[in-house]
Design a protein around this motif. Sequence first.
Motif, PDB file in Angstrom:
ATOM      1  N   LEU A   1       2.336   0.195 -10.510  1.00 37.58           N
ATOM      2  CA  LEU A   1       2.875  -0.068  -9.181  1.00 37.58           C
ATOM      3  C   LEU A   1       2.812   1.182  -8.314  1.00 37.58           C
ATOM      4  O   LEU A   1       2.453   1.116  -7.134  1.00 37.58           O
ATOM      5  CB  LEU A   1       4.318  -0.568  -9.290  1.00 37.58           C
ATOM      6  CG  LEU A   1       5.023  -0.881  -7.968  1.00 37.58           C
ATOM      7  CD1 LEU A   1       4.274  -1.955  -7.204  1.00 37.58           C
ATOM      8  CD2 LEU A   1       6.454  -1.308  -8.222  1.00 37.58           C
TER       9      LEU A   1
ATOM     10  N   ILE B   1       0.670   1.507  -4.819  1.00 38.95           N
ATOM     11  CA  ILE B   1       1.245   1.918  -3.532  1.00 38.95           C
ATOM     12  C   ILE B   1       0.514   3.135  -2.985  1.00 38.95           C
ATOM     13  O   ILE B   1       0.233   3.234  -1.784  1.00 38.95           O
ATOM     14  CB  ILE B   1       2.743   2.203  -3.692  1.00 38.95           C
ATOM     15  CG1 ILE B   1       3.491   0.903  -4.058  1.00 38.95           C
ATOM     16  CG2 ILE B   1       3.335   2.793  -2.419  1.00 38.95           C
ATOM     17  CD1 ILE B   1       4.960   1.113  -4.335  1.00 38.95           C
TER      18      ILE B   1
ATOM     19  N   VAL C   1      -0.775   0.911   4.450  1.00 38.37           N
ATOM     20  CA  VAL C   1       0.660   0.827   4.700  1.00 38.37           C
ATOM     21  C   VAL C   1       1.045   1.698   5.899  1.00 38.37           C
ATOM     22  O   VAL C   1       1.904   1.317   6.706  1.00 38.37           O
ATOM     23  CB  VAL C   1       1.448   1.245   3.448  1.00 38.37           C
ATOM     24  CG1 VAL C   1       2.939   1.316   3.736  1.00 38.37           C
ATOM     25  CG2 VAL C   1       1.181   0.268   2.304  1.00 38.37           C
TER      26      VAL C   1
ATOM     27  N   THR D   1      13.022  -7.458  10.881  1.00 42.40           N
ATOM     28  CA  THR D   1      13.198  -7.528   9.430  1.00 42.40           C
ATOM     29  C   THR D   1      13.912  -8.794   8.985  1.00 42.40           C
ATOM     30  O   THR D   1      14.229  -8.942   7.799  1.00 42.40           O
ATOM     31  CB  THR D   1      13.986  -6.307   8.927  1.00 42.40           C
ATOM     32  OG1 THR D   1      15.225  -6.209   9.639  1.00 42.40           O
ATOM     33  CG2 THR D   1      13.193  -5.026   9.160  1.00 42.40           C
TER      34      THR D   1
ATOM     35  N   TYR E   1       8.495 -12.701  10.802  1.00 45.07           N
ATOM     36  CA  TYR E   1       8.089 -13.568   9.706  1.00 45.07           C
ATOM     37  C   TYR E   1       6.618 -13.377   9.354  1.00 45.07           C
ATOM     38  O   TYR E   1       6.227 -13.440   8.183  1.00 45.07           O
ATOM     39  CB  TYR E   1       8.332 -15.036  10.071  1.00 45.07           C
ATOM     40  CG  TYR E   1       9.739 -15.489   9.814  1.00 45.07           C
ATOM     41  CD1 TYR E   1      10.225 -15.615   8.517  1.00 45.07           C
ATOM     42  CD2 TYR E   1      10.593 -15.805  10.864  1.00 45.07           C
ATOM     43  CE1 TYR E   1      11.527 -16.033   8.276  1.00 45.07           C
ATOM     44  CE2 TYR E   1      11.897 -16.221  10.632  1.00 45.07           C
ATOM     45  CZ  TYR E   1      12.361 -16.330   9.339  1.00 45.07           C
ATOM     46  OH  TYR E   1      13.639 -16.737   9.092  1.00 45.07           O
TER      47      TYR E   1
ATOM     48  N   ILE F   1       6.179  -9.723   7.584  1.00 42.43           N
ATOM     49  CA  ILE F   1       6.858  -9.418   6.327  1.00 42.43           C
ATOM     50  C   ILE F   1       5.941  -9.603   5.122  1.00 42.43           C
ATOM     51  O   ILE F   1       6.153  -9.003   4.051  1.00 42.43           O
ATOM     52  CB  ILE F   1       8.123 -10.298   6.186  1.00 42.43           C
ATOM     53  CG1 ILE F   1       9.071  -9.691   5.156  1.00 42.43           C
ATOM     54  CG2 ILE F   1       7.746 -11.715   5.801  1.00 42.43           C
ATOM     55  CD1 ILE F   1      10.423 -10.378   5.129  1.00 42.43           C
ATOM     56  N   ILE F   2       4.890 -10.405   5.266  1.00 45.46           N
ATOM     57  CA  ILE F   2       3.994 -10.640   4.133  1.00 45.46           C
ATOM     58  C   ILE F   2       2.867  -9.613   4.079  1.00 45.46           C
ATOM     59  O   ILE F   2       2.163  -9.536   3.067  1.00 45.46           O
ATOM     60  CB  ILE F   2       3.379 -12.047   4.215  1.00 45.46           C
ATOM     61  CG1 ILE F   2       2.521 -12.179   5.482  1.00 45.46           C
ATOM     62  CG2 ILE F   2       4.460 -13.115   4.168  1.00 45.46           C
ATOM     63  CD1 ILE F   2       1.760 -13.483   5.570  1.00 45.46           C
TER      64      ILE F   2
ATOM     65  N   PRO G   1       2.749  -6.058   4.005  1.00 43.22           N
ATOM     66  CA  PRO G   1       2.784  -5.034   2.952  1.00 43.22           C
ATOM     67  C   PRO G   1       2.742  -5.621   1.549  1.00 43.22           C
ATOM     68  O   PRO G   1       2.182  -5.015   0.634  1.00 43.22           O
ATOM     69  CB  PRO G   1       4.105  -4.300   3.210  1.00 43.22           C
ATOM     70  CG  PRO G   1       4.936  -5.265   3.985  1.00 43.22           C
ATOM     71  CD  PRO G   1       3.981  -6.055   4.813  1.00 43.22           C
ATOM     72  N   THR G   2       3.305  -6.813   1.383  1.00 46.09           N
ATOM     73  CA  THR G   2       3.254  -7.461   0.068  1.00 46.09           C
ATOM     74  C   THR G   2       1.821  -7.767  -0.332  1.00 46.09           C
ATOM     75  O   THR G   2       1.411  -7.526  -1.476  1.00 46.09           O
ATOM     76  CB  THR G   2       4.081  -8.753   0.085  1.00 46.09           C
ATOM     77  OG1 THR G   2       5.411  -8.460   0.508  1.00 46.09           O
ATOM     78  CG2 THR G   2       4.102  -9.395  -1.286  1.00 46.09           C
ATOM     79  N   GLY G   3       1.048  -8.275   0.624  1.00 48.70           N
ATOM     80  CA  GLY G   3      -0.351  -8.571   0.336  1.00 48.70           C
ATOM     81  C   GLY G   3      -1.165  -7.327   0.060  1.00 48.70           C
ATOM     82  O   GLY G   3      -2.026  -7.313  -0.829  1.00 48.70           O
TER      83      GLY G   3
ATOM     84  N   VAL H   1      -0.125  -4.312  -1.130  1.00 49.10           N
ATOM     85  CA  VAL H   1       0.210  -3.736  -2.432  1.00 49.10           C
ATOM     86  C   VAL H   1      -0.226  -4.659  -3.562  1.00 49.10           C
ATOM     87  O   VAL H   1      -0.691  -4.194  -4.611  1.00 49.10           O
ATOM     88  CB  VAL H   1       1.717  -3.445  -2.508  1.00 49.10           C
ATOM     89  CG1 VAL H   1       2.100  -2.924  -3.883  1.00 49.10           C
ATOM     90  CG2 VAL H   1       2.120  -2.435  -1.442  1.00 49.10           C
ATOM     91  N   SER H   2      -0.112  -5.971  -3.374  1.00 48.45           N
ATOM     92  CA  SER H   2      -0.516  -6.908  -4.425  1.00 48.45           C
ATOM     93  C   SER H   2      -2.008  -6.813  -4.706  1.00 48.45           C
ATOM     94  O   SER H   2      -2.437  -6.901  -5.866  1.00 48.45           O
ATOM     95  CB  SER H   2      -0.148  -8.338  -4.014  1.00 48.45           C
ATOM     96  OG  SER H   2       1.246  -8.478  -3.861  1.00 48.45           O
TER      97      SER H   2
END
Length: 293
Positions: A155, A159, A166, A218, A244, A247-248, A250-252, A254-255
């Motif tokens: 992880l 990152i 990011v 947020t 909304y 929010i997805i 940074p998740t995408g 890093v994933s």
Amino acid sequence: MNLESNVEKPSEGEDRTWRQQAYDIVFEADTPAGVLFDVVLLAAIFLSVLVVMLESVESIRLQYGGLLVGAEWFFTILFTLEYGLRIACAPRPLRYVFSFYGVVDLLAILPTYLIALPITSIADTQRLTTIRALRLLRAFRIFKLAHMLTEANALRNAIWAARAKVAVFLSFVVISVVIVGSAMHLIEGGRLDENGQAMPSGFDSIPESMYWAVVTMTTVGYGDVSPVTAVGKALAACMMLLGYCMIIVPTGIVSAEFAQAAQKNKILRVCEHCMAEGHDKDARYCKYCGTML
């Protein structure tokens, strides 16, 4: 190969010293003994953090204070022995002591010993405040879990690999917050009451408006500040939808990096020379310093 600690990597068939055997158990996780050591240490960390949490509850502390103190000293002595063992078996003890994990391990045990020291140069209230602050440092024990979490390094690497993307995302968020905050200050900040006096609205300055923009983007939505004009509500609705959507992101990012890192076959072996991890499964030498694994 001679190391600074005068500990040599034994060749096949050569008797291993107790330090080398202890090193495999304490720092490695690819042997049954190493796995057992990590599991026991993991359970001790969880229990010690639970003791710290229970001690913060006044009713529990008053009823079971002695038991909690005893448990605290038990875990402190246990982690002290672990810390000393890591220093004793590390090929380069100073490298471990001043590493991130070494500092965390020290912070996990130091506050308990400091609390036990008599403090007579300050008032009782200041002494209690100091003790409470030192007790908070014991929460550093939770970071010792990183020793046992295999995916923590993956992880972290994901990152770090996505740091540029990011940074671009955070820059867009900051720019959006500044623009929307300035606009809301212009729209909502100049409202007047019936007597022509300025009405406090929560948008009286750009920083206050930026605070509202951050809370809205947020999707936290404390509700302590909200627009009342039609234009302000429309801008707030756009900010909520943007939150909304964003929010997805940074998740995408890093994933995606995490998925790429997971495709690489890594092992948990730690280099004795530079203490680096994350080597390839078929690696015979450290890719950072060249030392034989």
